[in-house]
Design an enzyme around this catalytic site. Sequence first.
Site, PDB file in Angstrom:
ATOM      1  N   HIS A 487       0.846  -1.201   0.000  1.00 15.91           N
ATOM      2  CA  HIS A 487       0.000   0.000   0.000  1.00 15.91           C
ATOM      3  C   HIS A 487       0.877   1.245   0.000  1.00 15.91           C
ATOM      4  O   HIS A 487       0.662   2.180  -0.781  1.00 15.91           O
ATOM      5  CB  HIS A 487      -0.912  -0.024   1.239  1.00 15.91           C
ATOM      6  N   GLU A 488       1.881   1.270   0.894  1.00 18.40           N
ATOM      7  CA  GLU A 488       2.750   2.457   0.975  1.00 18.40           C
ATOM      8  C   GLU A 488       3.582   2.607  -0.300  1.00 18.40           C
ATOM      9  O   GLU A 488       3.792   3.723  -0.781  1.00 18.40           O
ATOM     10  CB  GLU A 488       3.642   2.385   2.218  1.00 18.40           C
ATOM     11  N   HIS A 491       1.585   4.242  -2.952  1.00 14.86           N
ATOM     12  CA  HIS A 491       1.415   5.689  -2.853  1.00 14.86           C
ATOM     13  C   HIS A 491       2.399   6.440  -3.760  1.00 14.86           C
ATOM     14  O   HIS A 491       2.146   7.591  -4.128  1.00 14.86           O
ATOM     15  CB  HIS A 491       1.590   6.156  -1.408  1.00 14.86           C
ATOM     16  N   GLU A 547      -5.945   6.927  -1.291  1.00 18.04           N
ATOM     17  CA  GLU A 547      -5.813   5.776  -0.394  1.00 18.04           C
ATOM     18  C   GLU A 547      -6.443   4.527  -1.008  1.00 18.04           C
ATOM     19  O   GLU A 547      -5.944   3.414  -0.809  1.00 18.04           O
ATOM     20  CB  GLU A 547      -6.452   6.084   0.967  1.00 18.04           C
ATOM     21  N   ASP A 551      -4.623   1.075  -1.617  1.00 18.71           N
ATOM     22  CA  ASP A 551      -5.150  -0.198  -1.118  1.00 18.71           C
ATOM     23  C   ASP A 551      -5.225  -1.238  -2.228  1.00 18.71           C
ATOM     24  O   ASP A 551      -4.849  -2.404  -2.046  1.00 18.71           O
ATOM     25  CB  ASP A 551      -6.557  -0.001  -0.534  1.00 18.71           C
TER      26      ASP A 551
END
Length: 639
Positions: A487-488, A491, A547, A551
Site C-alpha cells: 500500500h505504501e 502511494h 488511499e 489499497d
Amino acid sequence: MSDKVNTALIKDDIYEAVNGEWLKDAKIPADHSSTGGFMDLVDGIEKTLRADFKALAAGEWEPNNAEMAEFKKFYQLVFDFKQRDQAGAEPIKPIIKRIEELESYQDLDAQLSDWILSGLPLPFNFDIEADMKNAQVNALFAGVPSLILPDKTYYAQGNQAAKQLMPVYTEMARKLLTMVGYSADEAEAMVEEAKHFDAQIAPHVKSAEESADMTKMYNPEAFSDFAKATNKVDLVKAVNGLIGTTPDQIIDTEPAYFAALKDIMDDNNFVLMKSWMIVKTVIAYSNVLSEDFRVTGGTYRRALSGQKEPASQSKAAYYLATGTFDQVVGDYYGHKYFGEKAKQDVHDMVVKMINVYKQRLTDNDWLGEDTRKKAIVKLNALMIQVGYPDAIDPIFKQYQVDTAEDGGTLVSNVQKFTKINTKDQFSKWNQPVERGKWEMSANTVNAYYHPFKNIIVFPAAILQAPFYSLDQSSSENFGGIGAVIAHEISHAFDNNGSQFDEFGNLNNWWSKSDHEHFDQLAQKMIKEFDGIPFAGEKVNGKLTVSENIADAGGLSCAEEAAKGEDDCDLSAFFINWARIWRNKSTEQHKQLLLSIDVHAPSELRANVQVKNLADFYTTFDVQPGDGMYMAPSDRVNIW
C-alpha cells in the site's frame, strides 16, 4: 488465528464473515471512539509502556541514555497531579497576559518573530518543508490556521453536525475562560468574538477534499509580493527574524486565503482576533494544567468523536509525556520490544514487495516503455525505514527539563520545548533535506509514504499480529503487513505520488497518453467508492481516491507475493486482510471521518478491494448473485 470465521458468509460479506463474532462482543471503551485492529495494538503498547515508565519513575530501573534521563524527569513532572492541581490556571496566565496586552497590530508586529517561535496563534503560519520542485533543499511554506469546526463544509448553511457541535464548543470555551479568571459576561463576549473571527476565515480555506490534491499546494511566489498579503504586520521583518534573511520565494499553499488576508486582518477585526487567540490558547494549554482544565478542555473533542468519557488522569499524563519525548520513547520501545532480527526480517519483506512491484511494472500492459522505465527508477530510489532509527534525533539533547525544584512547571517546560522545536525547524531553511530523518516514532501504530522524499516508513509498533508475526503463515503475513507495505509503495504511484519523481520533485515523468489512461482508471476508482452509504452519510470517492488506489495496488501486489511462496493459502491471505480492518466505532466518529479522512471506512477497505481481484472469486467460488460479486467490467485494476 483462533478467531471463528463464518466461511458460508464470505461470498456475501467477507468483513462480516471474518469479524462478525468479534463485532457482536466488542465493546468500545468509554474513553475511546473506536476499538479494533489498529486500536488494539495502540492499547497493548500503552499498557506495556505505562508499566515500564511507572517503574522508571519509581527508580526501579535506570535510564540507559541522557535523553531517557530527561524523559524520566518530565514524566515525573507530568504525573505530579498534586502540584498541577494546586497551580490551577496560574502557569498559563503570563501567556494570556501577553495576548491581552496587545493594543494594536503594531504591538503584535513588534514581537511577531518571537510570537511565532512561541507557538502562539496567528491567522497565518509558516513552515519549512522540502521544496516540491527541488526536493533536496528545504523551502519556506505559508499555511492557514485551523478552524473551530472540522472542515469548511461544516460551515454550509443548515449543516446539522455544526448545529450540534458549535454549542458544545461554545459552552466549553466559555467555561475555560471563566476558569482562568474572566467573568461570565466577558467569557461569553470573547467566545462570540472568537467564533465571528473563525467564521471569516472559513470561506477562504480549502476543504479536506480540496486539500487531498497535494499538487495544488505548490504555488511559489516572490516573497516580496507575498508579504503584501497584509499591511498590518511586517511579514518581511518577521520571516527575517525566523530564518536570518529575506527569502526570494515562498510557497503559498492556499492563495485564495492569503488573497483575503487583508480583509481578515483589518482594524475592525483586531479585537475579534485577540479573543480568538486567547480562546485558542486556553484550549491548547488545557491539557497541561490541572485536572479540571484537562477534562473541560476535552469536551468538544469528545463530542466530535462520540467518546463518552475522558481518559483517566494517568492515561492522559502518559500520552502527554510520551508524545513530548516521542523519539526517545520510540528508541526505547524499538530496541526492547522489536529488535534487530525482526527489523531485518521486515526489511527483507519490504525489498521482496518492491521486487514484486518492479515485475508488475515490467509486465504492465498499459504504460508506455519510457514511463515504465522511469517508474522502476523511482522504485530503485525508494528509501526504506523499518522499526526504529539508528540513533535518537539530536534535538532531544536540547530537551533539558526544569524540575519543580528549579521553579519549572509543566507549562514552562512545554513552552521551552515548543520554542526549541520551532527554532530548529526554521534553522533548516535553505539547507539540504534530511531525507532519512524519522518523522514517526517507533511506538506509533501506523506507516506512511512521503512523496517529497520518496521514502516508506514502517514503525516497529505496527509490525505485530495480526499484521505480522513469525507465528503466522506467510499468506497471513502478506494479507496483513505485506498489503500494508505494498500500500505504501503504491502511494508512489497514486494520483498524488505519481506526479513526483524519484527525488521527490513535482515533475511529470509520464507520457501524455499514459497519464490520460491513469486518470481514467483513477476516475473508475472514484466511482467504485463514491456514494456508498455508510453511517447515515455517503462515502466521498474523490476525497478517498489516493488511499483507495494504494489499497488496491497494495492488496494486488501482496497477493502476488503470497502466491510466490511454497505454503501459499489464498483463503488465509484474504481472511487476514479482512481481519486487519476489524473496527467498531461510534456513529459520531464514523461521520467525522467521512467528512475529513482520506481513507475509506475500514469495513469498505476490507470488502470493496477484494472484489477487484479475480483470485478472490475462484478462492471462495463467488458467483453472480452473491453479495461480494462485482461484474468484471466494474472491477478496477491499476497496479
